[in-house]
Design an enzyme around this catalytic site. Structure first.
Site, PDB file in Angstrom:
ATOM      1  N   LYS A 119      13.807  34.220  13.503  1.00  0.00           N
ATOM      2  CA  LYS A 119      14.137  33.760  14.774  1.00  0.00           C
ATOM      3  C   LYS A 119      13.466  32.437  15.010  1.00  0.00           C
ATOM      4  CE  LYS A 119      13.859  35.445  19.803  1.00  0.00           C
ATOM      5  NZ  LYS A 119      13.400  36.511  20.483  1.00  0.00           N
ATOM      6  N   SER A 172      16.850  38.444  23.625  1.00  0.00           N
ATOM      7  CA  SER A 172      16.913  36.809  23.246  1.00  0.00           C
ATOM      8  C   SER A 172      17.030  36.753  21.945  1.00  0.00           C
ATOM      9  CB  SER A 172      15.727  36.330  23.800  1.00  0.00           C
ATOM     10  OG  SER A 172      14.419  36.713  23.051  1.00  0.00           O
ATOM     11  N   SER A 192      14.116  42.412  23.887  1.00  0.00           N
ATOM     12  CA  SER A 192      14.729  41.142  23.053  1.00  0.00           C
ATOM     13  C   SER A 192      14.977  41.695  21.836  1.00  0.00           C
ATOM     14  CB  SER A 192      14.015  40.080  23.335  1.00  0.00           C
ATOM     15  OG  SER A 192      13.946  39.650  24.458  1.00  0.00           O
TER      16      SER A 192
END
Length: 492
Positions: free
Chosen positions: A97, A173, A197
């Site tokens: 990420k 997210s 998330s």
């Protein structure tokens, strides 16, 4: 019977085998000399190039490619030929990420102003994975500064689409991380979870997601949203993969996978929380099908693994809302500014090497109300944040005390009470875990109207192996694995 020991992987049936390969599959293929790390890495890079930006609704899962990925793969192949294996991930590519520092690629946190921000360090989780032989392939798109949990939109890459229906949200997210794995761009990915998330994007991609106990995994080298709640966790295809990967993220300090293997689910007790279904605001028929599928999975869990089920009426929606409180999100701006000030990094020429949050939100995908609220927050420490932190600690103690008093090892509940929609793809009760520091594992259990759904297993803080053991049992009773469709699919 422990499902981590006994479960056999079914034969891949997807359009592309790269949407099916697990870390364990790739390890075997390299051990048997059927594929090299360079061939695997090139295949993933080719898929990213061909599919990530293609079509009228592109996936937009990937932000930056590590230009050294092929060189690292060749080096791992050379080491293998020489009889030297670094560890269980030797030659395995993974995606990171884009709020997690990986030397060689920008760490953008989804913000356009950080497009050229290049920390010179690896986050400890990345350093440990490289030490185990892993290869950073690319960075994944995310909700900007990890704020939104129902969609993934950034000012650097746009919106990540749901691979099961590109008209729908991928959740957030860590939507880029989950879609990258589901699309066959990598076998596994790192995400971060502040309030659902990791588990949210995982369920909406038909994958397994693991949020470890708070503080069990280093958060150093990660652009923060709220240090009170931020946790790094993996998203992959099987419980075995994410359990092994999580162990390696910590340098093997916790031995979660080994302990989970030795745990007999029949010796554990669980409570099935059904009240999260009340949070559904979508199609009533879809919600009813999801409830029926979850009920059937829980019944099979009791039947096949003899896990004892008991009720826990004290843990109702009011308890979760009033006792298990969040951080108040009062620490975002200060935490981001501290990260940018303290992390050794370089920028592209002509760019401020020490930007602040205020500098970065001149161009942002964040809504203006959120930006103004964060900018107006008092510096830390402040009374509001101290009070929120005290409430969080009290909630964590309350959950642990309740489970201990009632002899309950894990909670099982729907990860999301509704399937992904065009405007949102959320979670049902992520706060049970994120607001207390408890570990949670999302497991796919099937599809409703062509979209994946799943169950989350949560244990008391520090009891990660129990959650993993029961998650493996859930995985084992699911009749058919959830398979991602071909790239660019949209339901008619």
């Amino acid at each position: 019977m422990n499902p981590l020991l006994s479960r056999q992987k079914s034969t891949p049936v997807e359009i592309s085998p790269w949407q099916s390969y697990t870390v364990a599959d790739l390890r075997r293929l390299m051990d048997e000399r059927e594929l090299t790390s360079e061939q695997i890495t090139r295949a993933y890079l080719d898929r990213i190039q061909r599919y990530d930006s293609a079509g009228p609704r592109p996936l937009n899962a990937i932000v930056d490619i590590d230009p050294a990925a092929i060189d690292h793969a060749r080096a791992r192949d050379h080491e293998r030929r020489s009889g030297r294996l670094r560890g269980p991930l030797h030659g395995i590519p993974f995606v990171v990420k884009t709020n997690i520092c990986a030397a060689g690629v920008p760490t953008t946190a989804g913000n356009h102003g950080l497009a050229g921000y290049r920390p010179s360090i690896d986050a400890p989780v990345v350093r440990e994975l490289r030490a185990a032989g892993g290869i950073v392939l690319a960075t994944a798109n995310m909700s900007e500064f990890a704020w939104h949990g129902t969609f993934t939109t950034s000012s650097i890459r746009g919106t990540t689409a749901n691979i099961f229906d590109t008209a729908c949200s991928a959740g957030g997210s860590s939507g880029g991380s989950s879609v990258a794995v589901a699309a066959g761009f990598a076998p596994i990915a790192l995400g971060t979870d502040s309030c659902g998330s990791v588990v949210g994007p995982a369920v909406h991609a038909g994958l397994v997601g693991f949020r470890p106990s708070s503080a069990a995994v280093s958060r150093d080298g990660v652009v923060p949203l709220s240090p009170a709640q931020d946790v790094v966790g993996p998203i992959g295809r099987t419980v075995r993969d994410i359990a092994e990967f999580a162990d390696l993220m910590t340098g093997g300090r916790h031995s979660w996978f080994t302990t989970a293997q030795a745990t007999d689910p029949a010796n554990l007790t669980f409570t099935y929380l059904t009240w999260p279904f009340d949070t559904a605001d979508g199609c009533a028929e879809d919600s009813a099908q999801l409830r029926a599928l979850a009920d059937a999975t829980v019944a099979a869990l009791v039947r096949d693994f003899r896990i004892h089920r008991t009720e826990l009426p004290e843990l109702d929606a009011d308890f979760a809302r009033d006792i298990l409180t969040d951080s108040g999100w009062t620490d975002a701006r200060t935490s981001i500014d501290l990260f940018l000030a303290r992390t050794p990094a370089r920028h592209e020429p002509g760019v401020d090497t020490r930007p602040t949050f205020a500098d970065l939100v001149s161009t942002t995908a964040l809504d203006r109300a959120t930006v103004e609220r964060w900018l107006a927050a008092d510096p830390l420490p402040n009374a509001a944040h101290d009070a929120a932190s005290a409430r969080q600690r009290a909630g964590s103690r309350a959950l642990t005390d309740l489970l201990t008093r009632r002899g309950i090892d894990v909670l099982v509940y729907p990860t999301a009470a509704d399937i992904a929609r065009p405007d949102r793809a959320g979670t049902a009760a992520a706060g049970i875990s994120s607001n207390t520091g408890a570990p949670s594992v999302q497991v796919p259990i099937g599809t409703v109207n062509g979209m994946p759904v799943g169950l989350t297993v949560t244990a008391a803080p520090g009891r990660d192996s129990r959650a993993l053991a029961v998650a493996a049992a859930v995985e084992a009773v699911v009749a058919e694995p959830v398979r991602a469709p071909g790239i660019g699919h949209t339901r008619s």
